[in-house]
Design an enzyme around this catalytic site. Structure first.
Site, mmCIF file in Angstrom:
data_model
loop_
_atom_site.group_PDB
_atom_site.id
_atom_site.type_symbol
_atom_site.label_atom_id
_atom_site.label_comp_id
_atom_site.label_asym_id
_atom_site.label_seq_id
_atom_site.Cartn_x
_atom_site.Cartn_y
_atom_site.Cartn_z
ATOM 1 N N PRO A 9 0.859 -1.237 0.044
ATOM 2 C CA PRO A 9 -0.015 0.053 -0.115
ATOM 3 C C PRO A 9 0.783 1.250 -0.260
ATOM 4 O O PRO A 9 1.823 1.399 0.652
ATOM 5 C CB PRO A 9 -0.668 -0.026 1.296
ATOM 6 N N ARG A 17 5.276 10.708 -2.705
ATOM 7 C CA ARG A 17 4.904 10.503 -1.180
ATOM 8 C C ARG A 17 6.095 10.730 -0.278
ATOM 9 O O ARG A 17 7.059 10.110 -0.497
ATOM 10 C CB ARG A 17 4.312 9.031 -1.286
ATOM 11 N N ASN A 71 8.074 -5.612 -0.732
ATOM 12 C CA ASN A 71 7.930 -4.503 0.241
ATOM 13 C C ASN A 71 6.355 -4.594 0.696
ATOM 14 O O ASN A 71 5.517 -3.811 -0.173
ATOM 15 C CB ASN A 71 8.298 -3.246 -0.417
ATOM 16 N N GLU A 95 12.347 -9.679 2.020
ATOM 17 C CA GLU A 95 11.544 -8.729 2.461
ATOM 18 C C GLU A 95 12.519 -7.455 2.332
ATOM 19 O O GLU A 95 13.730 -7.392 2.582
ATOM 20 C CB GLU A 95 11.336 -8.687 4.050
ATOM 21 N N ARG A 104 12.953 4.436 12.863
ATOM 22 C CA ARG A 104 11.787 5.134 12.814
ATOM 23 C C ARG A 104 10.757 4.810 14.054
ATOM 24 O O ARG A 104 11.030 4.365 15.014
ATOM 25 C CB ARG A 104 11.037 5.073 11.504
#
Ligand code: DQA
Length: 141
Positions: A9, A17, A71, A95, A104
């Protein structure tokens, strides 16, 4: 070798983005670069924003590809179902993440994908995909 890249998504928005995190290149442009670089590899690309469609594609990839570069984007941190799908198929899945998810927010530190993956590559920008492809090609030798 036939490899499939699956993007989850919001990765259709790459280029515009949060460019400070994900860069300003579209994935379509980057995919063209990958095809040029890995001319002896049959690369395919699939993007979907829906969890179920990603799972369907993983099931399908099982019979059609030698490897998958995945991803799963935000589903990485939430989707037991995608994690189970990877465990349920034979085709190896690497992955990848563009950003270093461990640097993060805390909720991005957890991956439901990693346990079933062949390996994990993250934090190298779009180059993470390139490195994942190389990992499949190198393991062929
Ligand atoms: C991402 C990291 C995820 O936490 C985020 O939800 C994404 C992109 C990455 O490639 O860095 O959508 O998977």
């Amino acid at each position: 070798m036939k490899l499939l890249i699956i993007n989850g998504p919001n990765l259709n928005l790459l280029g515009t983005r949060e460019p400070e995190t994900y860069g300003s290149k579209t994935f379509e442009d980057y995919f063209t670069e990958l095809q040029f670089k890995f001319q002896n590899t049959e690369l395919s690309y699939y993007q979907n924003n829906s969890e179920g469609e990603i799972i369907n594609k993983l099931h399908q990839a099982n019979n059609e590809f030698d490897g998958v570069v995945l991803n799963a984007a935000a589903y990485t941190h939430t989707s037991i179902a995608i994690g189970d799908a990877i465990k349920g198929i034979e085709v190896p899945v690497v992955e990848v993440h563009i950003s270093n998810t461990h640097a993060r927010e805390e909720f991005r530190h957890k991956s439901f994908i990693a346990a079933g993956a062949k390996g994990v590559i993250l934090g190298f920008g779009l180059q993470s995909y390139d490195l994942a492809i190389q990992s499949f090609l190198n393991s062929e030798k």
